[in-house]
Write a protein that holds these residues in place. Structure first.
Motif, PDB file in Angstrom:
ATOM      1  N   VAL A   7       0.853  -1.182   0.000  1.00 34.80           N
ATOM      2  CA  VAL A   7       0.000   0.000   0.000  1.00 34.80           C
ATOM      3  C   VAL A   7       0.894   1.239   0.000  1.00 34.80           C
ATOM      4  O   VAL A   7       1.600   1.496   0.980  1.00 34.80           O
ATOM      5  N   ALA A   8       0.895   1.952  -1.123  1.00 32.93           N
ATOM      6  CA  ALA A   8       1.789   3.100  -1.280  1.00 32.93           C
ATOM      7  C   ALA A   8       1.102   4.362  -0.781  1.00 32.93           C
ATOM      8  O   ALA A   8       0.847   5.301  -1.536  1.00 32.93           O
ATOM      9  N   ASN A   9       0.775   4.392   0.511  1.00 34.32           N
ATOM     10  CA  ASN A   9       0.079   5.525   1.092  1.00 34.32           C
ATOM     11  C   ASN A   9       0.218   5.467   2.607  1.00 34.32           C
ATOM     12  O   ASN A   9       0.890   4.583   3.133  1.00 34.32           O
ATOM     13  N   ARG A  10      -0.411   6.381   3.291  1.00 32.44           N
ATOM     14  CA  ARG A  10      -0.339   6.455   4.751  1.00 32.44           C
ATOM     15  C   ARG A  10      -1.734   6.766   5.293  1.00 32.44           C
ATOM     16  O   ARG A  10      -2.693   6.847   4.533  1.00 32.44           O
ATOM     17  N   GLY A  11      -1.807   6.943   6.606  1.00 35.48           N
ATOM     18  CA  GLY A  11      -3.027   7.461   7.211  1.00 35.48           C
ATOM     19  C   GLY A  11      -4.216   6.523   7.090  1.00 35.48           C
ATOM     20  O   GLY A  11      -4.070   5.314   6.908  1.00 35.48           O
ATOM     21  N   GLU A  12      -5.404   7.149   7.182  1.00 32.89           N
ATOM     22  CA  GLU A  12      -6.617   6.340   7.244  1.00 32.89           C
ATOM     23  C   GLU A  12      -6.812   5.477   6.007  1.00 32.89           C
ATOM     24  O   GLU A  12      -7.285   4.348   6.112  1.00 32.89           O
ATOM     25  N   ILE A  13      -6.426   5.980   4.823  1.00 34.12           N
ATOM     26  CA  ILE A  13      -6.711   5.211   3.608  1.00 34.12           C
ATOM     27  C   ILE A  13      -5.826   3.967   3.521  1.00 34.12           C
ATOM     28  O   ILE A  13      -6.265   2.924   3.021  1.00 34.12           O
ATOM     29  N   ALA A  14      -4.601   4.062   4.040  1.00 36.80           N
ATOM     30  CA  ALA A  14      -3.730   2.885   4.028  1.00 36.80           C
ATOM     31  C   ALA A  14      -4.334   1.790   4.914  1.00 36.80           C
ATOM     32  O   ALA A  14      -4.402   0.618   4.526  1.00 36.80           O
ATOM     33  N   VAL A  15      -4.814   2.187   6.086  1.00 36.71           N
ATOM     34  CA  VAL A  15      -5.452   1.221   6.988  1.00 36.71           C
ATOM     35  C   VAL A  15      -6.728   0.661   6.342  1.00 36.71           C
ATOM     36  O   VAL A  15      -6.971  -0.545   6.365  1.00 36.71           O
ATOM     37  N   THR A  28      -0.148  -7.911   3.496  1.00 32.78           N
ATOM     38  CA  THR A  28       0.068  -6.494   3.202  1.00 32.78           C
ATOM     39  C   THR A  28       1.469  -6.020   3.581  1.00 32.78           C
ATOM     40  O   THR A  28       2.051  -6.482   4.565  1.00 32.78           O
ATOM     41  N   VAL A  29       1.957  -5.087   2.785  1.00 29.76           N
ATOM     42  CA  VAL A  29       3.237  -4.438   3.073  1.00 29.76           C
ATOM     43  C   VAL A  29       2.976  -2.937   3.181  1.00 29.76           C
ATOM     44  O   VAL A  29       2.383  -2.338   2.285  1.00 29.76           O
ATOM     45  N   ALA A  30       3.399  -2.350   4.311  1.00 32.03           N
ATOM     46  CA  ALA A  30       3.269  -0.904   4.469  1.00 32.03           C
ATOM     47  C   ALA A  30       4.594  -0.255   4.099  1.00 32.03           C
ATOM     48  O   ALA A  30       5.654  -0.824   4.343  1.00 32.03           O
ATOM     49  N   VAL A  31       4.531   0.920   3.499  1.00 38.74           N
ATOM     50  CA  VAL A  31       5.730   1.733   3.353  1.00 38.74           C
ATOM     51  C   VAL A  31       5.514   2.979   4.203  1.00 38.74           C
ATOM     52  O   VAL A  31       4.381   3.433   4.362  1.00 38.74           O
ATOM     53  N   PHE A  32       6.585   3.484   4.792  1.00 38.83           N
ATOM     54  CA  PHE A  32       6.409   4.659   5.648  1.00 38.83           C
ATOM     55  C   PHE A  32       7.613   5.578   5.601  1.00 38.83           C
ATOM     56  O   PHE A  32       8.728   5.149   5.306  1.00 38.83           O
ATOM     57  N   SER A  33       7.352   6.845   5.896  1.00 37.49           N
ATOM     58  CA  SER A  33       8.431   7.836   5.965  1.00 37.49           C
ATOM     59  C   SER A  33       9.003   7.828   7.375  1.00 37.49           C
ATOM     60  O   SER A  33       8.405   7.275   8.298  1.00 37.49           O
ATOM     61  N   PRO A  54      10.754  12.475   5.883  1.00 40.72           N
ATOM     62  CA  PRO A  54       9.386  12.920   6.164  1.00 40.72           C
ATOM     63  C   PRO A  54       8.707  13.650   5.009  1.00 40.72           C
ATOM     64  O   PRO A  54       7.503  13.505   4.819  1.00 40.72           O
ATOM     65  N   VAL A  55       9.455  14.423   4.244  1.00 41.09           N
ATOM     66  CA  VAL A  55       8.842  15.187   3.156  1.00 41.09           C
ATOM     67  C   VAL A  55       8.347  14.216   2.079  1.00 41.09           C
ATOM     68  O   VAL A  55       9.077  13.301   1.678  1.00 41.09           O
ATOM     69  N   SER A  56       7.104  14.413   1.624  1.00 43.64           N
ATOM     70  CA  SER A  56       6.473  13.456   0.701  1.00 43.64           C
ATOM     71  C   SER A  56       7.340  13.103  -0.502  1.00 43.64           C
ATOM     72  O   SER A  56       7.387  11.956  -0.926  1.00 43.64           O
ATOM     73  N   LYS A  57       8.032  14.089  -1.054  1.00 41.37           N
ATOM     74  CA  LYS A  57       8.779  13.789  -2.283  1.00 41.37           C
ATOM     75  C   LYS A  57       9.929  12.797  -2.016  1.00 41.37           C
ATOM     76  O   LYS A  57      10.365  12.097  -2.919  1.00 41.37           O
ATOM     77  N   ASP A  58      10.378  12.719  -0.767  1.00 46.48           N
ATOM     78  CA  ASP A  58      11.439  11.767  -0.425  1.00 46.48           C
ATOM     79  C   ASP A  58      10.899  10.372  -0.112  1.00 46.48           C
ATOM     80  O   ASP A  58      11.656   9.414  -0.053  1.00 46.48           O
ATOM     81  N   SER A  59       9.608  10.264   0.146  1.00 45.73           N
ATOM     82  CA  SER A  59       9.055   8.973   0.576  1.00 45.73           C
ATOM     83  C   SER A  59       7.812   8.577  -0.227  1.00 45.73           C
ATOM     84  O   SER A  59       7.912   7.811  -1.181  1.00 45.73           O
ATOM     85  N   TYR A  60       6.660   9.135   0.138  1.00 48.17           N
ATOM     86  CA  TYR A  60       5.409   8.689  -0.498  1.00 48.17           C
ATOM     87  C   TYR A  60       5.305   9.068  -1.974  1.00 48.17           C
ATOM     88  O   TYR A  60       4.450   8.567  -2.680  1.00 48.17           O
ATOM     89  N   LEU A  61       6.175   9.954  -2.430  1.00 52.96           N
ATOM     90  CA  LEU A  61       6.191  10.281  -3.861  1.00 52.96           C
ATOM     91  C   LEU A  61       7.466   9.766  -4.528  1.00 52.96           C
ATOM     92  O   LEU A  61       7.729  10.052  -5.689  1.00 52.96           O
ATOM     93  N   ASN A  62       8.247   8.996  -3.768  1.00 53.57           N
ATOM     94  CA  ASN A  62       9.530   8.507  -4.272  1.00 53.57           C
ATOM     95  C   ASN A  62       9.344   7.164  -4.996  1.00 53.57           C
ATOM     96  O   ASN A  62       9.373   6.087  -4.393  1.00 53.57           O
ATOM     97  N   ILE A  63       9.137   7.252  -6.302  1.00 57.08           N
ATOM     98  CA  ILE A  63       8.783   6.072  -7.100  1.00 57.08           C
ATOM     99  C   ILE A  63       9.854   4.982  -7.008  1.00 57.08           C
ATOM    100  O   ILE A  63       9.540   3.804  -6.767  1.00 57.08           O
ATOM    101  N   ASP A  64      11.128   5.360  -7.145  1.00 57.57           N
ATOM    102  CA  ASP A  64      12.212   4.365  -7.108  1.00 57.57           C
ATOM    103  C   ASP A  64      12.206   3.573  -5.801  1.00 57.57           C
ATOM    104  O   ASP A  64      12.326   2.346  -5.804  1.00 57.57           O
TER     105      ASP A  64
END
Ligand code: ADP
Ligand code: ADP
Ligand code: MG
Length: 505
Positions: A7-15, A28-33, A54-64
Motif C-alpha cells: 500500500v503506497a500511502n499512509r493514514g486512514e486510507i492505508a489502513v 500487506t506491506v506498508a511503506v512509511f516515511s 518525512p517530506v512526501s517527495k522523499d518517501s510517499y512520492l519517491n517512485i524508485d
C-alpha cells in the motif's frame, strides 16, 4: 492471483485498504516515511519498510524507493490509495514495466482525464455535457481578459492540473480578472507540475454531485449511484452524503448514464468518480473525473452494501465485476464527516500534535475510518485529516440524528479538531432540510461561528475529569474488583467532582 499487496500511502486510507486485504486473505506491506514509524498503518500491515524522509517527495512520492520495496517484499500488486501517486501515470507505467499490478486506472484513462483541459476535450468528443468554458491554456493576461469577456462574467480561472480545491479563482468583474488569473497560475505552479490555466463559466449556487463508477477488463462499466458533496470550504469537501437530497430517480438515471458514457469513452477499469455541477434547475455538467478511490467512498459502500476496495482488487486481478446495473440500488442513507486536526476558530489552520485522550464512537450504524490512537503524535508533514466518521440509517432524518450522536461521543483532546464545527453543521436548518448548495458554509457562517474560549477550557476540564475518574477508580478498587456494578456501586466524591468539571464549561 493477487496474494500480497504493497500500500503506497499512509493514514486512514492505508489502513482502510489493508482491512479489505485482511478479509480477502491477502498479506500487506506498508511503506512509511521517517515521520511515520509510529503510524497505525505500519503496525497494521504484515510487513513494513521505511522508504525515506518525512517530506512526501522523499518517501510517499519517491517512485524508485517504493518500487524497490515492492520487489524486496515480492508483492504482486500496489494499491496507491488517494492523493500521492494515485493519479500519477509515470508511476502506473513503471509498475506495469516491473510486472507489478497497479490497482488503479489504466494509464490511458489517467492521461486523458488527469488534466482538466484534456478531460474537457475528451468529454465533449464523447457527447458529455461539460461546464461552458475554454479548452486551451491561457498564456497571457490579455488572452485571459479576452476569453473572460467572450464567455461572460462571472468566471473561474482553474488550474488544469489542479486538485484538492487548489488553483481555483473567481472573477466577478473585469477588474478582478487580472488578479484571479495571476493567482490561479501561481498557485498551480507552486502546487502542481504544470501551471496551465483555463476558464470555466462560474455556475451560481451549484450542487456538487458525483457518481461513483466501476469498470472491469471485459468492457463493463457500471455506475454506483450518487454522492452529494456540496458542503465545501474553499472548494474542499467537509461533509458528504448519499443519496443526494436534490436527486430524483429520473435525474439519477440520466446522470448515471452519462457517467457510464464518460467512463466507457476512456476505456475505464477500476474505481473512478465523475464529478458534476448541477444547477437549481437540475441541469448538470461534467466537472472532472478522479481516476482513483475517493475520500468519501465509504458512504457509497454503506448505501450499496459493497466493498469498493475489494472490487478494485478483483478487477485489477482480471476478474469481472460480477454485478449488473439493475442489481445496484441505494438502501437507506449515509453521511460522512471529515475529522481534521485543525483549529476551526483560527481559520482552520492545521493543528498537529499529541493526542492525549481519544474515545471513538461506537454503536449501531457507526463506522470510523481512522488511523490515530491515544498517545500518537500527528506529524506536521501531511494532510490534517485524521479520519472519517460515517453513519448509516434507514433514512436521511435518522442519519442526521445518528451523526449528531456519534459526534457527541467522539472525544479527542490534546489537539484541536473540527468536531464541534461539524456538530454545528448538523443543526443548521438548511442542512437539516436538505436545501443547500456549494455556498452553504459561507452562507451560514454566522450560525457556524464558535465561542473562542470553549475548546481551551474544555481540554483543561477534561484533564481534571480524567484525574477525577482515576481517583474514583483507586478509591473504589474494592468495588471495582467485585461484581458490584451499576446501581449497586457507590458514587464517590471523585466521580461527582469529575462530572462537575465537565458541567462547568
Ligand atoms: P476527494 O475528491 O476525494 O475529496 P480531494 O480532491 O480532496 O479528494 O483529494 C484527496 C486527497 O488527495 C487530498 O489529501 C488532497 O490533498 C490530495 N490531492 C488531490 N489532488 C491532488 C494533486 N493533484 N496533487 C497532490 N495531492 C492531491
Ligand atoms: P478539484 O480538482 O480541486 O477537486 P474541481 O474542478 O473538482 O476541483 O472543483 C472543486 C469545487 O470548486 C467544486 O466542487 C465546486 O464547488 C467549485 N467549482 C469548480 N468549478 C466550478 C464552476 N464552474 N462553477 C461553480 N463552482 C465550481
Ligand atoms: Mg474535484
Amino acid at each position: 492471483m493477487i496474494k500480497k499487496i504493497l500500500v503506497a500511502n499512509r493514514g486512514e486510507i492505508a489502513v482502510r485498504v489493508m482491512r479489505s486485504c485482511k478479509e480477502m486473505g491477502i498479506s500487506t506491506v506498508a511503506v512509511f516515511s521517517e515521520a511515520d514509524r509510529m503510524s497505525r498503518h505500519v503496525s497494521y500491515a504484515d510487513e513494513a519498510c521505511c522508504i525515506g524522509g518525512p517530506v512526501s517527495k522523499d518517501s510517499y512520492l519517491n517512485i524508485d524507493n517504493i518500487i524497490a520495496a515492492a520487489k524486496r517484499f515480492g508483492v504482486d500488486a500496489i494499491h496507491p490509495g488517494y492523493g500521492f501517486l494515485s493519479e500519477n501515470a509515470t508511476f502506473a507505467e513503471r509498475c506495469e514495466k516491473e510486472g507489478i499490478i497497479f490497482i488503479g486506472a489504466p494509464v490511458k484513462a489517467m492521461v486523458e482525464m488527469g488534466d482538466k483541459i484534456n478531460a474537457r476535450t475528451t468529454m465533449i468528443a464523447a457527447g458529455v455535457p461539460v461546464v461552458p468554458g475554454t479548452h486551451e491554456n491561457l498564456e497571457t493576461v490579455e488572452q485571459a481578459k479576452k476569453q473572460a469577456a467572450e464567455i461572460g462574467l462571472p468566471v473561474l480561472f482553474k488550474a488544469s492540473a489542479g486538485g484538492g480545491g487548489m488553483g481555483i479563482r473567481l472573477a466577478r468583474t473585469m477588474e478582478e480578472v487580472v488578479d484571479a488569473y495571476t493567482a490561479a497560475k501561481s498557485e498551480a505552479k507552486a502546487n502542481f507540475a504544470s501551471d496551465l490555466v483555463y476558464i470555466e463559466k462560474f455556475i451560481e449556487n451549484p450542487h456538487h454531485i458525483e457518481f461513483q463508477i466501476m469498470g472491469d477488463k471485459f468492457g463493463t462499466v457500471l455506475h454506483l449511484c450518487d454522492r452529494e458533496c456540496s458542503v465545501q470550504r474553499r472548494h474542499q469537501k467537509v461533509v458528504e452524503e448519499s443519496p443526494s437530497p436534490l436527486m430524483t430517480p429520473e435525474l439519477r438515471k440520466a446522470m448515471g448514464e452519462v457517467a457510464v458514457k464518460a467512463g466507457k469513452a476512456v476505456g475505464y477499469v477500476g474505481a473512478g468518480t465523475i464529478e458534476f455541477m448541477v444547477d437549481n434547475n437540475r441541469n448538470f455538467y461534467f466537472l472532472e473525473m478522479n481516476t482513483r478511490l475517493q475520500v468519501e467512498h465509504p458512504i457509497t459502500e454503506e448505501v450499496l452494501g459493497l466493498d469498493l476496495v475489494k472490487l478494485q482488487i478483483k478487477v485489477a486481478d482480471g476478474q469481472p465485476i460480477g454485478l449488473k446495473q439493475e442489481e445496484i440500488s441505494q438502501r437507506g442513507h449515509a453521511i460522512e464527516c471529515r475529522i481534521c486536526a485543525e483549529d476551526a476558530e483560527n481559520n482552520f489552520t492545521p493543528a498537529p500534535g499529541f493526542i492525549k485522550q481519544l474515545t471513538e464512537p461506537l454503536g449501531i450504524g457507526t463506522r470510523v475510518d481512522s488511523y490515530v490512537y491515544e498517545g500518537y503524535e500527528i506529524p506536521i508533514f501531511y494532510d490534517s485529516m485524521i479520519g472519517k466518521l460515517i453513519v448509516w440509517a434507514t433514512n436521511r432524518e435518522y442519519a442526521i440524528e445518528r451523526m449528531r450522536r456519534v459526534l457527541y461521543e467522539y472525544k479527542i483532546t490534546g489537539v484541536k479538531t473540527n468536531i464541534s464545527y461539524l456538530r454545528k453543521i448538523m443543526d443548521v436548518p438548511d442542512f437539516v432540510e436538505g436545501h443547500y448548495d456549494t455556498g452553504f458554509l459561507e452562507k451560514n457562517a454566522d450560525l457556524l461561528a464558535g465561542e473562542k474560549t470553549y475548546e481551551a477550557s474544555k481540554s483543561e476540564a477534561e484533564d481534571i475529569a480524567i484525574l477525577a475518574s482515576y481517583m474514583d477508580y483507586i478509591v473504589n478498587l474494592d468495588e471495582n474488583n467485585t461484581s458490584r456494578t451499576g446501581d449497586n456501586r457507590p458514587i464517590s466524591r471523585w466521580r461527582e467532582f469529575g462530572k462537575r468539571a465537565m458541567i462547568r464549561i
